[in-house]
Enzyme design. Structure first.
Site, PDB file in Angstrom:
ATOM      1  N   ASP A  14       0.808  -1.226   0.000  1.00 53.57           N
ATOM      2  CA  ASP A  14       0.000   0.000   0.000  1.00 53.57           C
ATOM      3  C   ASP A  14       0.839   1.272   0.000  1.00 53.57           C
ATOM      4  OD1 ASP A  14      -2.210  -1.645   0.084  1.00 53.57           O
ATOM      5  OD2 ASP A  14      -2.325  -1.593   2.268  1.00 53.57           O
ATOM      6  N   LYS A  17       1.901   2.125  -5.137  1.00 49.67           N
ATOM      7  CA  LYS A  17       2.446   1.593  -6.392  1.00 49.67           C
ATOM      8  C   LYS A  17       1.535   1.904  -7.576  1.00 49.67           C
ATOM      9  CE  LYS A  17       2.376  -2.413  -4.324  1.00 49.67           C
ATOM     10  NZ  LYS A  17       2.140  -2.047  -2.917  1.00 49.67           N
ATOM     11  N   GLY A  41      -4.543  -4.168  -3.833  1.00 50.93           N
ATOM     12  CA  GLY A  41      -5.502  -3.127  -4.190  1.00 50.93           C
ATOM     13  C   GLY A  41      -4.697  -1.899  -4.568  1.00 50.93           C
ATOM     14  N   HIS A  42      -4.629  -1.610  -5.849  1.00 45.97           N
ATOM     15  CA  HIS A  42      -3.790  -0.503  -6.330  1.00 45.97           C
ATOM     16  C   HIS A  42      -4.698   0.650  -6.776  1.00 45.97           C
ATOM     17  CE1 HIS A  42      -0.192  -3.401  -7.191  1.00 45.97           C
ATOM     18  NE2 HIS A  42      -0.612  -3.425  -5.943  1.00 45.97           N
ATOM     19  N   GLN A 223       1.983  -6.044  -3.139  1.00 47.72           N
ATOM     20  CA  GLN A 223       2.420  -6.144  -1.740  1.00 47.72           C
ATOM     21  C   GLN A 223       3.712  -5.340  -1.543  1.00 47.72           C
ATOM     22  OE1 GLN A 223       1.421  -9.512  -3.280  1.00 47.72           O
ATOM     23  NE2 GLN A 223      -0.499  -8.541  -2.823  1.00 47.72           N
ATOM     24  N   ASP A 332       2.616  14.696   1.907  1.00 48.26           N
ATOM     25  CA  ASP A 332       1.587  15.657   2.348  1.00 48.26           C
ATOM     26  C   ASP A 332       0.955  15.273   3.687  1.00 48.26           C
ATOM     27  OD1 ASP A 332       0.647  13.510   0.497  1.00 48.26           O
ATOM     28  OD2 ASP A 332      -1.333  14.190   1.163  1.00 48.26           O
ATOM     29  N   SER A 411       5.622  12.231  -3.859  1.00 49.32           N
ATOM     30  CA  SER A 411       4.186  12.314  -4.110  1.00 49.32           C
ATOM     31  C   SER A 411       3.531  13.105  -2.988  1.00 49.32           C
ATOM     32  CB  SER A 411       3.628  10.893  -4.189  1.00 49.32           C
ATOM     33  OG  SER A 411       2.225  10.931  -4.329  1.00 49.32           O
TER      34      SER A 411
END
Ligand code: GDP
Ligand code: IMO
Ligand code: MG
Length: 427
Positions: A14, A17, A41-42, A223, A332, A411
């Protein structure tokens, strides 16, 4: 001949990616998933829309990029069908741009049941699996009982299926789990028909031929390194090799064909499921991170455990992966945390060490922190890394000095546009 770049998680998954693969996709001809399955879950966000991908590579929204589900992936036909339906409805060109390896393994409904039964039987010791059948499917793969995409096309596929299900039914008796298989099978067989209608390929040839033709390939991990079956926090791991080596076995590319290795990490740490987590914050600071970072699982919705950045673990992850560029996510989220703590060492058997020992259980290691000055500015509106506050530059410099690998992307929000480049990358 071109090389395959690899993008993978350095923590417990998580890391972001999906977002970065989507951002980098215009540079690549092919995006290829190499391991894992719908436990992943991307999340992708652009134009005010949000998508969570489980099996399909995160390059699927680009109009011409090909997306390969490699041999190392395990596919749940039911989940894949839902994913495809949703993506088609949103304009993704699945017919042209999605390709599936003949050698990828299939998750049966009984694999999911076995996953559930195994977790229930473990009680408090449970792994915290996503219950998608990942462990049992990889067990059948290594046990040489698995069903592959190529088998779906055989005239006796139903017999092959029935034989394996019989075996699973015997195992399920041991666990005394009650279930109704026929309900699950209807959806399964609809999904199987869908897979048969997709472009099924020998993905090892497809990718190696593409490299020969000078095409660029990005391998997308699922993962994270600390969930790797060999190098993660065993037994609280997933059942595949999440590291760079997994891209070789999961796609059929030779080690000397690996180019850049992009290692992604959050500016802090999260973990979902059970298992050791040295820098976990069980206090209001951890609660605040979860709230600000929306740290809830993209696949299961479970709250993610949160904590400070762990440098020994990150160094270890860079070592086993041969990371060449670092990507720092969610900077952030750390706005207004003052000061920011970073674990630079562990206390282990009355000594300070800067590496990951065999056991990182709380009784074996305690994190040793250094403080770094925080920042108050909102980073989410920035469009250039040069506009980042000084304290963020200092945080970046602090990490780069510890790890000795450059952070080339930062990011600052979930959207495609909230991505700041600091040179390097390539392809
Ligand atoms: P993956 O499994 O590595 O693709 O990551 P996930 O999608 O499971 O989790 C990452 C979450 O963080 C998703 O909800 C993303 O939309 C979100 N996200 C990604 N990058 C950033 C970022 O820089 N800032 C914030 N605030 N959210 C981000
Ligand atoms: P992405 O690709 C975070 C965790 C589960 C559990 C352990 C084993 O989105 O980063 P499994 O279902 O594989 O048997 O679960 O691994 N896990 C993940 N955690 N992100 C993931 O994927 C994960 N996939 C599995 O929570 O602790
Ligand atoms: Mg995820």
């Amino acid at each position: 001949m071109k090389k395959v770049d690899v993008l993978l998680g350095l923590q417990w998954g998580d890391e972001g990616k999906g977002k970065v693969v989507d951002v980098l996709t215009p540079k690549y001809d092919i995006i290829a998933r190499f391991q894992g399955g719908p436990n992943a879950g991307h999340t992708l966000e652009f134009d005010g829309k949000k998508f969570v991908l489980h099996t399909i590579p995160s390059g699927i929204f680009h109009p011409t990029t090909k997306n390969v589900i490699g041999n190392g992936v395990v596919i749940d036909p039911c989940i894949l069908k839902k994913e495809i339906d949703q993506l088609k409805a949103n304009g993704a060109n699945i017919d042209e741009n999605l390709l599936v390896s003949r050698k990828a393994h299939i998750i049966l409904p009984t694999h999911r049941l076995l996953d559930k039964a195994s977790e229930l039987s473990k009680g408090k010791e449970k792994i915290g699996s996503t219950l998608k059948g990942i462990g049992p499917t990889y067990m059948d793969k290594t046990g040489r009982n698995g069903i592959r995409v190529g088998d779906l096309l055989k005239p006796d596929f139903k017999d092959i299926y029935t034989k394996l299900v019989k075996k699973h039914a015997e195992l399920l008796k041991f666990y005394e789990l009650e279930y109704n298989l026929s309900e699950l099978e209807d959806e399964f067989f609809v999904g199987i028909e869908l897979i048969k209608s997709l472009q099924i390929i020998d993905s090892e040839h497809y990718i190696n031929d593409a490299l020969k033709e000078g095409k660029s390939v990005l391998a997308e991990g699922a993962q994270g390194t600390l969930l790797d079956i060999d190098f993660g926090t065993y037994p609280f791991v997933t059942s595949s090799n999440t590291i760079t080596a997994g891209a070789c076995t999961g796609l059929g590319i030779a080690p000397n064909r690996i180019g850049e290795v992009f290692g992604i990490f959050k500016a802090y740490c999260t973990r979902v499921g059970s298992g050791p987590f040295p820098t976990e914050l069980k206090d209001e600071t951890g609660e605040e991170m979860r709230k600000v970072g929306h740290e809830f699982g993209a696949t299961t919705g479970r709250p993610r455990r949160c904590g400070w950045l762990d440098i020994p673990a990150l160094k270890y992850a860079c070592m086993v992966n041969g990371v060449t560029q670092l990507i720092m996510m969610k900077a952030d989220v750390l706005s207004n945390f003052e000061p920011i703590s970073v674990c630079t060492k562990y206390k282990h058997q009355n000594q300070e060490i800067d590496y990951l020992p065999y056991s990182i259980n709380p009784e074996d290691v305690q994190p040793v922190y250094e403080s770094v000055k925080g920042w108050k500015e909102d980073l989410t509106k920035l469009s250039s890394s040069s506009d980042l506050p000084n304290e963020v530059h200092e945080y970046i410099a602090f990490i780069e000095k510890q790890i000795e690998i450059p952070i080339t992307i930062v990011s600052v929000g979930p959207d495609r546009k909230q991505t700041l480049f600091r040179e390097a990358v390539s392809a």
